[in-house]
Design an enzyme around this catalytic site. Structure first.
Site, PDB file in Angstrom:
ATOM      1  N   VAL A  10      -7.226  -7.416  -3.201  1.00 31.70           N
ATOM      2  CA  VAL A  10      -7.110  -6.988  -1.817  1.00 31.70           C
ATOM      3  C   VAL A  10      -7.740  -6.010  -0.553  1.00 31.70           C
ATOM      4  O   VAL A  10      -8.144  -6.675   0.079  1.00 31.70           O
ATOM      5  CB  VAL A  10      -5.588  -7.971  -1.216  1.00 31.70           C
ATOM      6  CG1 VAL A  10      -5.264  -9.384  -1.633  1.00 31.70           C
ATOM      7  CG2 VAL A  10      -4.581  -7.115  -1.619  1.00 31.70           C
ATOM      8  N   GLY A  11      -7.354  -4.864  -0.919  1.00 32.70           N
ATOM      9  CA  GLY A  11      -7.218  -3.697  -0.135  1.00 32.70           C
ATOM     10  C   GLY A  11      -8.086  -2.692  -1.019  1.00 32.70           C
ATOM     11  O   GLY A  11      -7.134  -2.447  -1.513  1.00 32.70           O
ATOM     12  N   GLU A  12      -8.980  -1.944  -0.238  1.00 28.70           N
ATOM     13  CA  GLU A  12      -9.078  -0.745  -1.427  1.00 28.70           C
ATOM     14  C   GLU A  12      -9.297   0.799   0.177  1.00 28.70           C
ATOM     15  O   GLU A  12      -9.995   0.449   1.196  1.00 28.70           O
ATOM     16  CB  GLU A  12     -10.786  -0.627  -1.852  1.00 28.70           C
ATOM     17  CG  GLU A  12     -10.765  -0.067  -3.300  1.00 28.70           C
ATOM     18  CD  GLU A  12     -11.838  -0.531  -3.925  1.00 28.70           C
ATOM     19  OE1 GLU A  12     -11.844   0.261  -4.651  1.00 28.70           O
ATOM     20  OE2 GLU A  12     -12.058  -1.335  -3.780  1.00 28.70           O
ATOM     21  N   ASP A 126      -1.882   4.438  13.778  1.00 25.57           N
ATOM     22  CA  ASP A 126      -3.277   4.318  12.725  1.00 25.57           C
ATOM     23  C   ASP A 126      -3.939   2.755  13.499  1.00 25.57           C
ATOM     24  O   ASP A 126      -3.726   1.936  12.532  1.00 25.57           O
ATOM     25  CB  ASP A 126      -3.187   4.807  11.403  1.00 25.57           C
ATOM     26  CG  ASP A 126      -4.707   4.348  11.629  1.00 25.57           C
ATOM     27  OD1 ASP A 126      -6.075   4.265  12.172  1.00 25.57           O
ATOM     28  OD2 ASP A 126      -4.793   4.416   9.511  1.00 25.57           O
TER      29      ASP A 126
HETATM   30  P1  ADP Z   1      -4.909   1.908   3.314  1.00 27.75           P
HETATM   31  O1  ADP Z   1      -3.721   3.385   3.740  1.00 27.75           O
HETATM   32  O2  ADP Z   1      -5.612   2.200   2.024  1.00 27.75           O
HETATM   33  O3  ADP Z   1      -5.174   1.843   4.117  1.00 27.75           O
HETATM   34  P2  ADP Z   1      -2.833  -0.628   3.957  1.00 27.75           P
HETATM   35  O4  ADP Z   1      -1.708  -0.394   3.915  1.00 27.75           O
HETATM   36  O5  ADP Z   1      -3.341  -0.258   4.949  1.00 27.75           O
HETATM   37  O6  ADP Z   1      -3.565   0.899   3.100  1.00 27.75           O
HETATM   38  O7  ADP Z   1      -3.931  -1.279   3.139  1.00 27.75           O
HETATM   39  C1  ADP Z   1      -4.636  -1.879   2.994  1.00 27.75           C
HETATM   40  C2  ADP Z   1      -5.460  -2.378   2.838  1.00 27.75           C
HETATM   41  O8  ADP Z   1      -4.704  -4.201   2.036  1.00 27.75           O
HETATM   42  C3  ADP Z   1      -5.065  -3.731   4.116  1.00 27.75           C
HETATM   43  O9  ADP Z   1      -5.718  -3.248   4.989  1.00 27.75           O
HETATM   44  C4  ADP Z   1      -5.218  -5.067   3.961  1.00 27.75           C
HETATM   45  O10 ADP Z   1      -6.099  -5.518   4.107  1.00 27.75           O
HETATM   46  C5  ADP Z   1      -4.352  -4.627   2.226  1.00 27.75           C
HETATM   47  N1  ADP Z   1      -2.638  -5.685   2.949  1.00 27.75           N
HETATM   48  C6  ADP Z   1      -1.942  -4.579   2.653  1.00 27.75           C
HETATM   49  N2  ADP Z   1      -0.648  -4.855   3.013  1.00 27.75           N
HETATM   50  C7  ADP Z   1      -1.301  -6.087   2.973  1.00 27.75           C
HETATM   51  C8  ADP Z   1       0.841  -6.699   2.262  1.00 27.75           C
HETATM   52  N3  ADP Z   1       1.639  -6.512   2.072  1.00 27.75           N
HETATM   53  N4  ADP Z   1       0.072  -7.911   1.997  1.00 27.75           N
HETATM   54  C9  ADP Z   1      -1.749  -8.671   2.026  1.00 27.75           C
HETATM   55  N5  ADP Z   1      -2.584  -7.331   2.182  1.00 27.75           N
HETATM   56  C10 ADP Z   1      -1.676  -6.490   2.372  1.00 27.75           C
END
Ligand code: ADP
Ligand code: MG
Length: 307
Positions: A10-12, A126
């Site tokens: 879902v995310g990187e 952030d």
């Molecule tokens: P990073 O420090 O890599 O930005 P994040 O905590 O922001 O880490 O997570 C990266 C991405 O993963 C987010 O922008 C979102 O798209 C997805 N994500 C993070 N936490 C969740 C969650 N609890 N449920 C669904 N998607 C999530």
């Protein structure tokens, strides 16, 4: 970690990846944030440990809920409740912006989440569309506490700040080591018009360009910020922009309601001391006229009972 079956990515981010997983034991859908190998990299270790510590302290309806933490083969894993999508996804699906009523609902919840962090002396640092999660029923959950940190006690200075430029307050851009809660209020301010129009408010492509965007719209920096700018080696040989004619928010967004622009302008005061707190903004007109705050509180109670 074997109890989590990976369903997809879902995310990187810069410090690891987030996957959607199913807990084999109870079927629960979760998001697992896996940090890069942490033992050889002090920065990753620091960010992971800070996020864990803060999230354990901070439990609130509008903050993402941490379910579990583990360490395997030198990596930290954080397990969160899975939240449907982000405000960035919403904006990608509606490139011309979101409805006023949706934006007001999001803003109210973002403010509540941040007011809660601030009341625990934590600044998020952030806030941006991809760090704002939204559930299927529209409940906002702020995530990514990797850069969040407790407020400095007097005399202590912050050294490790690197969060996203477009949402960065002027005091951060000039390198003021004394900053605090108002940096989050600024970031929320720059989100207001972006959510309504789909267009980022100040999309600077360098720190000096970011200052150009800001001053062009809002006027000159305050004297303290100007001094810091000219002392900052990062800006050696550069001059602060002299603004002759402002392109105010009203000029840029003539179609947006005045109340919205007023809220944005309050959050986007150049002088951080003049920005209201989230708690004050929640009490203000924007959220309280036409019974909105009561309606949304009743709705939030309802969604809590559903889950
Ligand atoms: P990073 O420090 O890599 O930005 P994040 O905590 O922001 O880490 O997570 C990266 C991405 O993963 C987010 O922008 C979102 O798209 C997805 N994500 C993070 N936490 C969740 C969650 N609890 N449920 C669904 N998607 C999530
Ligand atoms: Mg993030």
């Amino acid at each position: 970690m074997d109890k989590y079956q990976v369903l997809g990515l879902v995310g990187e981010g810069s410090y690891g990846v987030v996957t959607k997983c199913r807990n084999r034991e109870n079927g629960q859908i979760v998001a697992v944030k896996k940090f890069l190998e942490s033992d050889d990299d002090a920065a990753v270790r620091k960010i992971a440990l800070r996020e864990i510590k803060l999230l354990k302290q901070l439990r609130h309806e509008n903050l993402v809920n941490l379910l579990d933490v583990c360490k395997r083969k030198k990596r930290w894993y954080l397990v969160f409740e899975f939240v449907d999508h982000t405000v960035l996804d919403d904006l990608e699906a509606s490139p011309n912006g979101l409805d006023y009523s949706r934006v007001r609902k999001y803003l109210f919840q973002i403010m509540r989440g941040i007011a809660f962090c601030h009341s625990h002396n934590i600044i998020h640092r952030d806030i941006k569309p991809e760090n704002i999660l939204v559930s299927q029923s529209g409940v906002v959950k702020l995530c990514d506490f990797g850069f969040a940190r407790p407020l400095a006690t007097s005399g202590e200075v912050y050294t490790d700040y690197v969060a996203t430029r477009w949402y960065r307050a002027p005091e951060l851009l000039v390198g003021d080591s004394k900053y605090g809660r108002p940096v989050d209020v600024w970031a929320i301010g720059s989100l207001i018009t972006e959510m309504l129009t789909g267009e980022p408010l100040f999309p600077g492509d360098s720190d000096i360009d970011q200052l150009f965007h800001i001053t062009k719209c809002l006027g000159n920096l305050i004297p303290r910020q100007q001094e810091l700018f000219y002392k900052n080696p990062l800006f050696a040989g550069m001059k602060l922009p002299e603004v002759k004619e402002l392109e105010s928010l009203e000029k840029r967004y003539p179609k947006l309601p005045a109340a919205t622009l007023d809220l944005a302008k309050e959050c986007l005061q150049i002088d951080p001391d003049k920005r209201p707190s989230c708690a004050e903004l929640l009490q203000g007109d924007f959220f309280n006229k036409d019974g909105f705050a009561e309606r949304i509180s009743a709705w939030a109670q309802g969604t809590k009972m559903e889950s």
